[in-house]
Design a protein around this motif. Structure first.
Motif, PDB file in Angstrom:
ATOM      1  N   ASN A  89     -14.909  33.420   1.816  1.00  0.00           N
ATOM      2  CA  ASN A  89     -14.945  33.590   0.630  1.00  0.00           C
ATOM      3  C   ASN A  89     -16.170  33.012   0.247  1.00  0.00           C
ATOM      4  O   ASN A  89     -16.303  32.476  -1.710  1.00  0.00           O
ATOM      5  N   LYS A 101     -19.367  30.305  -1.881  1.00  0.00           N
ATOM      6  CA  LYS A 101     -20.492  31.226  -1.729  1.00  0.00           C
ATOM      7  C   LYS A 101     -20.929  29.297  -2.461  1.00  0.00           C
ATOM      8  O   LYS A 101     -20.539  28.984  -3.399  1.00  0.00           O
ATOM      9  N   LYS A 121     -20.786  30.552 -12.759  1.00  0.00           N
ATOM     10  CA  LYS A 121     -19.383  30.792 -13.028  1.00  0.00           C
ATOM     11  C   LYS A 121     -19.117  32.915 -12.126  1.00  0.00           C
ATOM     12  O   LYS A 121     -18.099  33.078 -12.155  1.00  0.00           O
ATOM     13  N   ASN A 180     -18.879  33.617  -9.044  1.00  0.00           N
ATOM     14  CA  ASN A 180     -17.868  32.532  -8.249  1.00  0.00           C
ATOM     15  C   ASN A 180     -18.986  31.789  -7.177  1.00  0.00           C
ATOM     16  O   ASN A 180     -17.978  31.645  -6.293  1.00  0.00           O
ATOM     17  N   TYR A 181     -19.590  31.042  -7.745  1.00  0.00           N
ATOM     18  CA  TYR A 181     -20.177  30.326  -6.291  1.00  0.00           C
ATOM     19  C   TYR A 181     -19.550  28.509  -6.490  1.00  0.00           C
ATOM     20  O   TYR A 181     -19.188  27.985  -7.378  1.00  0.00           O
ATOM     21  N   VAL A 182     -19.014  27.743  -5.750  1.00  0.00           N
ATOM     22  CA  VAL A 182     -18.266  27.349  -5.743  1.00  0.00           C
ATOM     23  C   VAL A 182     -19.613  25.637  -6.175  1.00  0.00           C
ATOM     24  O   VAL A 182     -19.158  24.610  -7.042  1.00  0.00           O
TER      25      VAL A 182
END
Length: 168
Positions: free
Chosen positions: A20, A22, A131, A134-136
């Motif tokens: 999960n 990204k 944001k 939902n990228y890390v």
């Protein structure tokens, strides 16, 4: 055998989480170069640079003309006049050097002032895309990353450009 099963069970949640996660990557330079604000700022900086270059060329032409005139008339001048003219030429040369340094500092300051809002705007757009998606982590492509997996990382440059267009 029990240890292997326990280890697999322990690492399974991490493997599930990793799927999960990204990552994104962008090319900030290409994004910046497509922005109207950047194109305008670059044009203004180039115009200012051209103005400074023209001023320096005029100063150098004047210096050259006076130096040539001095060389022609040097043999007919007395020692006091020669010394005075040489000092005047030296001061003129120093003035040209100082003007060059001052112009470089002015250009650097103007560039920083014009680029700071553009850079901030891009950073805000990257944060918004990060944001929303939902990228890390979003990596800069020109930072020397030799390889990026297409399955783990997505090029989000287009999304950042779209976000910038929303910010107008």
């Amino acid at each position: 055998m029990k240890k292997i099963i326990l280890m697999l069970l322990a690492f399974m949640p991490m493997a599930m989480m990793a799927q999960n996660v990204k990552f994104g990557h962008i090319d900030t330079q290409s994004i910046m170069q497509s922005m109207p604000e950047f194109i305008k700022a670059r044009g203004e900086i180039e115009a200012e640079q051209k103005q400074y270059e023209n001023e320096l060329q005029e100063m150098q032409k004047e210096f050259q003309a006076k130096a040539e005139q001095y060389e022609k008339e040097k043999s007919t001048m007395n020692a006091t006049m020669q010394q005075s003219t040489e000092q005047s030429l030296q001061e003129m040369y120093q003035k040209i050097q100082q003007a060059f340094q001052d112009n470089q500092q002015k250009l650097q300051k103007a560039s920083q002032e014009k680029m700071m809002p553009i850079t901030t705007k891009i950073q805000n757009a990257i944060k918004a895309v990060g944001k929303a998606g939902n990228y890390v982590y979003i990596m800069e492509m020109t930072a020397g990353i030799p390889y990026i997996s297409e399955t783990l990382s997505k090029d989000v440059s287009a999304e950042v450009k779209a976000e910038l267009n929303k910010m107008k």
